[in-house]
Scaffold this active site. Structure first.
Site, short mmCIF file in Angstrom:
data_model
loop_
_atom_site.label_atom_id
_atom_site.label_comp_id
_atom_site.label_asym_id
_atom_site.label_seq_id
_atom_site.Cartn_x
_atom_site.Cartn_y
_atom_site.Cartn_z
N CYS A 104 0.87 -1.17 0.00
CA CYS A 104 0.00 0.00 0.00
C CYS A 104 0.90 1.22 0.00
O CYS A 104 1.47 1.57 1.03
CB CYS A 104 -0.93 0.02 1.21
SG CYS A 104 -2.05 1.44 1.17
N CYS A 107 -0.94 4.38 2.12
CA CYS A 107 -1.19 4.36 3.57
C CYS A 107 -0.74 3.04 4.17
O CYS A 107 0.47 2.83 4.33
CB CYS A 107 -2.64 4.72 3.90
SG CYS A 107 -3.92 3.75 3.08
N SER A 108 -1.66 2.15 4.53
CA SER A 108 -1.26 0.92 5.22
C SER A 108 -2.31 -0.17 5.09
O SER A 108 -2.41 -1.03 5.96
CB SER A 108 -1.02 1.22 6.70
OG SER A 108 -2.20 1.73 7.29
N CYS A 109 -3.09 -0.12 4.02
CA CYS A 109 -4.14 -1.12 3.84
C CYS A 109 -3.58 -2.54 4.00
O CYS A 109 -2.56 -2.87 3.41
CB CYS A 109 -4.76 -1.00 2.45
SG CYS A 109 -5.52 0.59 2.13
#
Lengths: 205, 103
Positions: A104, A107-109
């Site tokens: 990702c 962000c941090s999916c």
């Protein structure tokens, strides 16, 4: 609108957390028991062991494997794993020729129900910046590095597939972030191309 | 609109540096920050897109310099204030009181 605020927050994050928790409890907008239960769940009950069970089931049960590949969300839920950040699951298979990389960049999916919360390296700048270059064949990750780390599974042959954690599953976000993938778009996914374009404008090749 | 969070392809960030036997949370405050964010989300104070956007709007230098859960703190504070759930003055007052050792 940039989120610059009038008062600078304290440098101590523990103090900031205490302040929020105190205010929200005073206003009865959070339940301290629910806070504790959430922490307990994500620290002890949700983690990669869940995903390992899904994978193991696919190894021994070819019909389950097919269900997993065709409708991952449903198949994963068969084992009781579902919920936040697992609403639109996609499963892809590693083969001797193809190693899949998930990143990702924005962000941090991460698939919480099967892997738990993501590790720091996945969410930090180096991996988010380099992950896509590795998959595209740039010299971010070399097969020799895999040998050095003694990981037999990192046998890239450097084809795509590159799976953006967001793009793979979240169609409704594709319009915002997907539109940046086109070459020449002002918000360019690849900063090197953007730099080249800027260089061209300034008259350099 | 782009932003500092759009890191794909950017050079200069150095090697990926995994931690051995990494814990889920690195400090007690991270646990509380995580659960606070989820609770406020579950309570309908904001949606996921608003949450992400609040982080993406951070001043770029702050974004790069601060840790993941500090991003979460920034987003929750920003959204709750912008939506009028808490007043900026209340928050500042609470910070001052806690810094002095009170509640």
């Amino acid at each position: 609108m940039a989120s610059h605020r009038h008062s600078e927050p304290p440098s101590d994050p523990a103090l900031r957390v205490k302040a929020l928790e105190s205010l929200l409890t005073e206003k009865k907008l959070i339940d301290p028991a629910a806070i504790d239960a959430l922490i307990e769940t994500f620290e002890t009950k949700i983690g990669p062991r869940n995903g390992a069970k899904v994978v193991a089931r696919a190894w021994v049960d070819p019909a389950y494997k097919q269900r997993l590949l065709s409708d991952a969300t449903k198949a994963i839920a068969e084992l009781g794993y579902s919920g936040m950040q697992g609403e639109d699951m996609v499963v892809v298979e590693n083969t001797p020729k193809v190693h899949n990389l998930l990143v990702c960049t924005l962000c941090s999916c991460y698939p919480w129900p099967v892997l738990g919360l993501p590790p720091v390296w996945y969410k930090a700048a180096p991996y988010r910046a380099r992950g896509d270059r590795a998959a595209r064949g740039a010299r971010g990750v070399r097969p020799q590095a895999a040998g050095r780390r003694r990981d037999p599974h990192l046998g890239f042959d450097r084809g795509t597939p590159l799976h953006g954690a967001t793009r793979a599953s979240r169609g409704h976000r594709g319009l915002e972030r997907g539109s940046a993938r086109g070459a020449g778009h002002a918000r360019c996914h690849d900063r090197r191309r953007q730099g080249q374009a800027a260089g061209a404008l300034r008259g350099r090749a | 609109m782009n932003g500092i969070h759009d890191l794909g392809g950017m050079h200069g960030h150095g090697p990926v540096d995994p931690e051995t036997n990494e814990p889920v949370f690195h400090a007690p405050w991270e646990r509380r920050a995580f659960a606070l964010m989820i609770s406020c989300f579950a309570g309908g104070q904001y949606n996921v897109d608003e949450f992400r956007h609040a982080i993406e709007r951070m001043a770029p230098a702050d974004y790069l310099r601060s840790s993941y859960y500090e991003h979460w703190l920034h987003a929750v504070e920003t959204l709750l204030v912008e939506k009028g759930v808490i007043k900026e003055s209340e928050l500042a007052a609470k910070w001052a009181a806690l810094a002095k050792g009170g509640a």
